[in-house]
Enzyme design. Structure first.
Site, PDB file in Angstrom:
ATOM      1  N   MET A 170      -0.794   1.078   4.734  1.00  0.00           N
ATOM      2  CA  MET A 170      -1.088   1.274   5.919  1.00  0.00           C
ATOM      3  C   MET A 170      -1.684   0.666   6.454  1.00  0.00           C
ATOM      4  O   MET A 170      -2.630   0.159   5.276  1.00  0.00           O
ATOM      5  CB  MET A 170      -1.942   3.077   5.924  1.00  0.00           C
ATOM      6  CG  MET A 170      -2.230   3.368   6.993  1.00  0.00           C
ATOM      7  SD  MET A 170      -2.578   5.372   6.920  1.00  0.00           S
ATOM      8  CE  MET A 170      -3.524   4.707   5.549  1.00  0.00           C
ATOM      9  N   HIS A 223      -2.656  -1.466  -3.217  1.00  0.00           N
ATOM     10  CA  HIS A 223      -3.583  -0.635  -3.340  1.00  0.00           C
ATOM     11  C   HIS A 223      -3.795   0.816  -3.935  1.00  0.00           C
ATOM     12  O   HIS A 223      -2.654   1.896  -3.176  1.00  0.00           O
ATOM     13  CB  HIS A 223      -3.689   0.178  -1.778  1.00  0.00           C
ATOM     14  CG  HIS A 223      -4.132  -0.986  -0.687  1.00  0.00           C
ATOM     15  ND1 HIS A 223      -3.671  -0.562   0.137  1.00  0.00           N
ATOM     16  CD2 HIS A 223      -4.484  -1.922  -1.278  1.00  0.00           C
ATOM     17  CE1 HIS A 223      -4.246  -2.198   1.032  1.00  0.00           C
ATOM     18  NE2 HIS A 223      -4.449  -2.770   0.150  1.00  0.00           N
ATOM     19  N   ASP A 237      -4.442  -5.055   6.136  1.00  0.00           N
ATOM     20  CA  ASP A 237      -4.865  -5.243   5.187  1.00  0.00           C
ATOM     21  C   ASP A 237      -3.179  -6.777   4.805  1.00  0.00           C
ATOM     22  O   ASP A 237      -2.681  -6.514   3.809  1.00  0.00           O
ATOM     23  CB  ASP A 237      -5.016  -5.000   3.783  1.00  0.00           C
ATOM     24  CG  ASP A 237      -5.671  -5.738   2.281  1.00  0.00           C
ATOM     25  OD1 ASP A 237      -6.099  -6.763   2.784  1.00  0.00           O
ATOM     26  OD2 ASP A 237      -5.626  -5.281   0.892  1.00  0.00           O
ATOM     27  N   SER A 282       0.676  -1.617   0.343  1.00  0.00           N
ATOM     28  CA  SER A 282      -0.185  -0.209  -0.109  1.00  0.00           C
ATOM     29  C   SER A 282       0.956   1.628  -0.023  1.00  0.00           C
ATOM     30  O   SER A 282       1.696   1.123  -0.943  1.00  0.00           O
ATOM     31  CB  SER A 282      -0.961   0.208   1.415  1.00  0.00           C
ATOM     32  OG  SER A 282      -1.382   1.006   1.198  1.00  0.00           O
ATOM     33  N   THR A 283       0.974   1.606   0.795  1.00  0.00           N
ATOM     34  CA  THR A 283       1.143   3.509   1.197  1.00  0.00           C
ATOM     35  C   THR A 283       3.146   3.245   0.925  1.00  0.00           C
ATOM     36  O   THR A 283       3.535   2.221   1.507  1.00  0.00           O
ATOM     37  CB  THR A 283       1.707   4.486   2.903  1.00  0.00           C
ATOM     38  OG1 THR A 283       0.114   4.268   2.633  1.00  0.00           O
ATOM     39  CG2 THR A 283       2.371   5.142   2.411  1.00  0.00           C
TER      40      THR A 283
END
Length: 374
Positions: A307, A216, A310, A189-190
């Site tokens: 973040m 993401h 998940d 993600s991030t």
């Protein structure tokens, strides 16, 4: 018998926020909105990137709300320097602070944990934008960020062509048994685009196993990410997944933005729209769990920077099915949320990005007597 006086409740300390915004009007409006929120305290409101760096060093705010386009020192450079030397949650603001814009993607890759886009021009009615920034500052404050350890700030380059690699055929070394090769699934993600790029640089022109990625990102960016990774790994095919794709060595499938990538029981890809109850899209948990259902002991799962949590439930599903899982170590993450949640399951030991790159290569097929083996 005397009754002891109850001690007064300890009030939570306000979040200390540094604002970096070149517009005096917006600095004033944000400062006023933060003060009215009650739980936020503006420790400084500065107009350029150089002062933002200096004040951040001296004041150590809890969160920065930072315009991407700053004079003197650009906002992206400010994010990159802070995340290298003084990591803290950053909300990147501005007209182009969107995940489908180059500047927004670069801010996320550099380490910003939230984006707050505002309309172009002067916001005479800025209440809605200020409310969005406040909500994202509060959310960012709950993220434990760590040093980026040298991850590049540059956004993935945009290739001129949008089509997948033309006339691509797997080399003979990848024509072995379809029942034996491992299935590698990766979640991020991030900070994920930068981490994936770093892995791709390590892999270079080497053969890769069947690999599926849930990053993401919104629609529009995942195709660009695939093209960037393809330029670094020319010996394999890297593209967005399509309905009915069958995993195989030498094929890297990236979940299209806005869709979950899952594997049907017979092992082929299916794309599903996320429901309202799905906070993260594409969902790592859905990819990992369906891969475990379809391929069992052949699954190898990796959770990278990001973040939230998940991937943690997906890791449990993979290990229950007899597969293996690892998580990126805290020191090399932009945001140690997803990997920390995966490590907390007790089933995903920490590994550096270099170690993860090597582990993936260990699952590449090798040519032995003209036949590929895992």
């Amino acid at each position: 018998m005397p009754v002891a006086a109850s001690s007064p409740a300890v009030e939570a300390r306000p979040l200390r926020v540094l604002i970096a915004e070149p517009s005096a009007f917006m600095r004033r409006r944000l400062t006023e909105a933060f003060a009215a929120a009650g739980d936020l305290a503006v420790v400084a409101a500065v107009a350029d990137g150089e002062e933002a760096l200096a004040r951040a060093a001296g004041l150590t705010p809890d969160v920065l709300a930072l315009e991407i386009s700053l004079p003197r020192v650009d906002g992206l450079v400010v994010i990159e320097r802070l995340m290298r030397h003084q990591p803290r949650p950053i909300v990147a603001m501005g007209e182009h602070a969107r995940p489908d814009a180059t500047a927004g993607r670069a801010a996320l890759a550099a380490g910003a944990v939230e984006l707050a886009a505002r309309p172009a021009g002067v916001l005479l009615d800025s209440a809605e934008f200020c409310a969005e920034v406040i909500a994202k500052v509060r959310r960012a404050a709950r993220v434990r960020v760590v040093r980026t350890a040298g991850i590049a700030v540059a956004a993935p380059a945009v290739a001129s062509a949008s089509a997948p690699v033309a006339n691509w055929t797997p080399p003979p070394a990848w024509s072995g048994s379809a029942e034996a090769f491992p299935i590698v699934v990766i979640a991020s993600s991030t900070g994920g685009p930068a981490a994936l790029t770093q892995l791709a640089r390590r892999w270079g022109a080497r053969p890769l196993p069947a690999l599926l990625v849930a990053q993401h990102l919104p629609a529009g960016f995942t195709a660009e990410l695939a093209r960037q990774l393809q330029s670094l790994c020319p010996a394999v095919e890297i593209r967005e997944a399509r309905e009915g794709d069958a995993p195989r060595p030498g094929l890297v499938l990236i979940a299209p933005g806005g869709f979950n990538l899952e594997l049907a029981p017979r092992g082929v890809a299916r794309l599903t729209r996320a429901g309202l109850d799905t906070p993260w899209v594409p969902s790592a948990d859905r990819l990992f769990a369906t891969a475990a259902e379809a391929f069992g002991t052949r699954v190898r799962a990796f959770v990278l920077t990001g973040m939230g949590d998940d991937g943690a439930a997906g890791v449990r599903a993979v290990v229950r099915a007899g597969g293996l899982a690892w998580a990126q170590d805290a020191d090399s993450c932009v945001v140690d949320g997803m990997p920390a949640a995966a490590r907390a399951t007790g089933s995903a030991p920490a590994r550096t990005l270099d170690e993860i790159a090597a582990l993936v290569l260990e699952h590449s097929p090798l040519l032995v007597s003209g036949e590929a083996v895992a």
